[in-house]
Design a protein around this motif. Sequence first.
Motif, mmCIF file in Angstrom:
data_model
loop_
_atom_site.group_PDB
_atom_site.id
_atom_site.type_symbol
_atom_site.label_atom_id
_atom_site.label_comp_id
_atom_site.label_asym_id
_atom_site.label_seq_id
_atom_site.Cartn_x
_atom_site.Cartn_y
_atom_site.Cartn_z
ATOM 1 N N THR A 128 0.930 -1.058 -0.097
ATOM 2 C CA THR A 128 -0.011 -0.112 0.048
ATOM 3 C C THR A 128 0.866 1.124 0.022
ATOM 4 O O THR A 128 0.256 2.274 -0.005
ATOM 5 N N ASN A 129 2.089 1.383 -0.060
ATOM 6 C CA ASN A 129 3.038 2.458 0.154
ATOM 7 C C ASN A 129 2.794 3.586 -0.783
ATOM 8 O O ASN A 129 2.631 4.674 -0.289
ATOM 9 N N THR A 130 2.647 3.105 -2.302
ATOM 10 C CA THR A 130 2.647 4.271 -3.173
ATOM 11 C C THR A 130 1.164 4.873 -3.109
ATOM 12 O O THR A 130 1.018 5.936 -3.377
ATOM 13 N N ALA A 131 0.323 3.958 -3.006
ATOM 14 C CA ALA A 131 -1.267 4.487 -2.845
ATOM 15 C C ALA A 131 -1.261 5.398 -1.729
ATOM 16 O O ALA A 131 -1.847 6.500 -1.874
ATOM 17 N N ILE A 132 -0.762 5.204 -0.644
ATOM 18 C CA ILE A 132 -0.927 5.871 0.448
ATOM 19 C C ILE A 132 -0.219 7.505 0.192
ATOM 20 O O ILE A 132 -0.479 8.297 0.748
ATOM 21 N N LEU A 133 0.942 7.342 -0.612
ATOM 22 C CA LEU A 133 1.824 8.520 -0.775
ATOM 23 C C LEU A 133 0.760 9.519 -1.742
ATOM 24 O O LEU A 133 0.801 10.641 -1.667
ATOM 25 N N GLY A 134 -0.019 8.799 -2.472
ATOM 26 C CA GLY A 134 -1.090 9.445 -3.343
ATOM 27 C C GLY A 134 -2.088 10.354 -2.265
ATOM 28 O O GLY A 134 -2.257 11.527 -2.719
ATOM 29 N N ALA A 135 -2.598 9.575 -1.308
ATOM 30 C CA ALA A 135 -3.398 10.237 -0.409
ATOM 31 C C ALA A 135 -2.674 11.304 0.424
ATOM 32 O O ALA A 135 -3.269 12.333 0.715
ATOM 33 N N PHE A 136 -1.384 10.980 0.750
ATOM 34 C CA PHE A 136 -0.525 12.059 1.492
ATOM 35 C C PHE A 136 -0.460 13.501 0.645
ATOM 36 O O PHE A 136 -0.711 14.478 1.361
ATOM 37 N N ALA A 137 -0.174 13.219 -0.564
ATOM 38 C CA ALA A 137 -0.174 14.504 -1.342
ATOM 39 C C ALA A 137 -1.483 15.253 -1.451
ATOM 40 O O ALA A 137 -1.541 16.505 -1.298
#
Lengths: 413, 273
Positions: B130-139
């Motif tokens: 889930t790391n890359t998906a959560i980075l999208g949410a972080f942005a």
Amino acid sequence: MKSEVMVGNKAVAYATKLARANLIAAYPITPQTTIVEYLSDFVAGGDLKAEFVTVEGEITAQLVCLSGSIAGARTFTATSGEGLLYMSHALHHTARYWAPVVMAVCNRSVRTMQPDHTDLLAQRETGWIQLYCENNQEVLDTGIMAYKIAEDDRVRLPVAYALDGYVLSFTAEPVEIPDQEKVDAWLPPFKTQYPVLPETWDHDLEEYKKHWAQGKGINEPFTPFAGDENFSHLTMVSWGKGHDLQWRWRAHQEAMMRAKKVIREVNEDYGKHFGRSYGNGLLEEYRTEDADAVIVAMGTLASTSRVAVDNLRKQGKKIGLVKLKSYRPFPDEEFRDIGKRVGTIGVIDRNISLGENGIAYGSIRSSVYDLKDRPKVLGFYAGLAGREVRVRDIEKAAEMTLKGAEGAPTWIG
Amino acid sequence: MIEIRFHGRGGQGAVTAVKILASAIYLEGKFTQAIPMYGTERRGAPVAAFCRVDDTRIRERDLVHEPDMVVVLDPLLNRSVDVTDGLKKGGLVIVNHPGAAKDTGLAGDFKVATVDATKIALDVIGRPITNTAILGAFAKATGLVKLESLAEAVKSELPARLIPTNVDAMKKAYEATNAPVDASGFKKAEIVKKTSTQPMISYSRNVSDWRVIRPVVDKAKCVGCKRCWVYCPETAISLVDNKAEINYDYCKGCGICSEECLVHAIKMEREEV
């Protein structure tokens, strides 16, 4: 010039690549392993033209580098903690043959896998130069400077440069990568002093043949320094002065002392060419101008200490930091100079000489002993076995140093 | 200085996430630092990683104890780890959770943004990483970094074949992120510290919450060949009446049994949150 957010181990690999090391031998151990991985990627991808020797242990790694260096290769190895201890007797040999091998050490405590400096400091009598780095940029720059220092004709000694395992080896931060052309121009190809392979030797082969034809043989040194007894070590002759080999230790000690000047020069010259230098090369003073007291730290503790010093300076407290970069050779003159200016020196050791005290503490106390009006020297232990050191821990040590409190070394953190 | 703490489980990519984030923010001209917390990581065990952002070179070398933001890569992690410990007042939590902010079990003087990163990762990447998906949410939730910078930074951290799907997962998560909601009125989930006097092997601790996907045996298809029983690294499979039976207390959801089953009798299904 490129820049990249990279971990300390990658900075080591880049430094080695930029220095064009052409013989690499290393055995993996956490936290050093990824250095070897990055380098094998460089070699496999054709980015670095080097012989990559996979070995079965650290002793062999060091001996491959030693023999390769004698034959004229620019060599690199890396290890950590127990691997370094296993390598220990080979370290003595490399230094004894004056082979300018360069080694990166990811400090790993011998009590856990986490960092402290006891692994490399335990090798301080091997005759290697030891440099400790505080951030990944310094790791990369020191990795290049190490070759210039090691291969200097006045030194010709192996260099180990250290980065705190995990804290630097696996922490990513922005690092500027110098251009290969600039590094090539600054760091000429390595030439060995030993007559093993004509193409890698920096003397005239015809002259050497004449030397033998005249019946001079190996009992009369053949080097540019022939006749200069300071450099007679470079001839591999060990019986030139009868059977008394104490002179080998004396010559080594003299080279170590000469290395201080060379380290200062190389650091300054690197600054001129690449825009970054680190104090005077041996140590760096931070906000010591009008300081009543200074704290001394090595490796990443120096980085955290800068924040602590800034915080205390904001409160009007006159404290400074001395980052000790070169433990061997030891900058005793610099410490005497600092000792004349401040009332108290607080030494924060990320190491311990069990049964006595912190290792840098002992050296610094000894350096300032001869001063007429000598400062108090306090000792602190912090961050051993990888214990986390927070800014407030350093502030506590700094406050105690400012008060000049007497007492035995104190455990902080 | 902005300090961010990531909580995840081994294998979800928290360490890679902080490196991508640090690279992306550096591309936008700020200084960054990405720190992993190394210990005895293994797939499924709780891990943490940290990121610092500042206008000047960062000199702090300790871990992050009082974060401004917390990112949680696993919906059930807050049942065993106090993920908001030390979080600054008015801070922000971005959590991978299929429900609304009030269902996350996070409560306190901070805001909570949610995204179902596991669903996006399974749909787009095909694995619950889930790391890359959560980075999208972080942005989306913080505005601290642009999506384009993250997409650029991924290139230096992941192999080329994984880049398109991961960038896609980032974009989908960016669009699917639920706006931050004040969590002061919510009810905090109880944190159960599982202690044991036994060595920490699966037999002495319940690892059921490490799972994102669970194996389900179709007893009609199972031929009792014991292949799954041989391959299960946790010995969580036994044979009852010559059919595979899974002990879900010790199953970490690795999926090896499902891969190895020759008659396709074991299907991996997403765990309920």
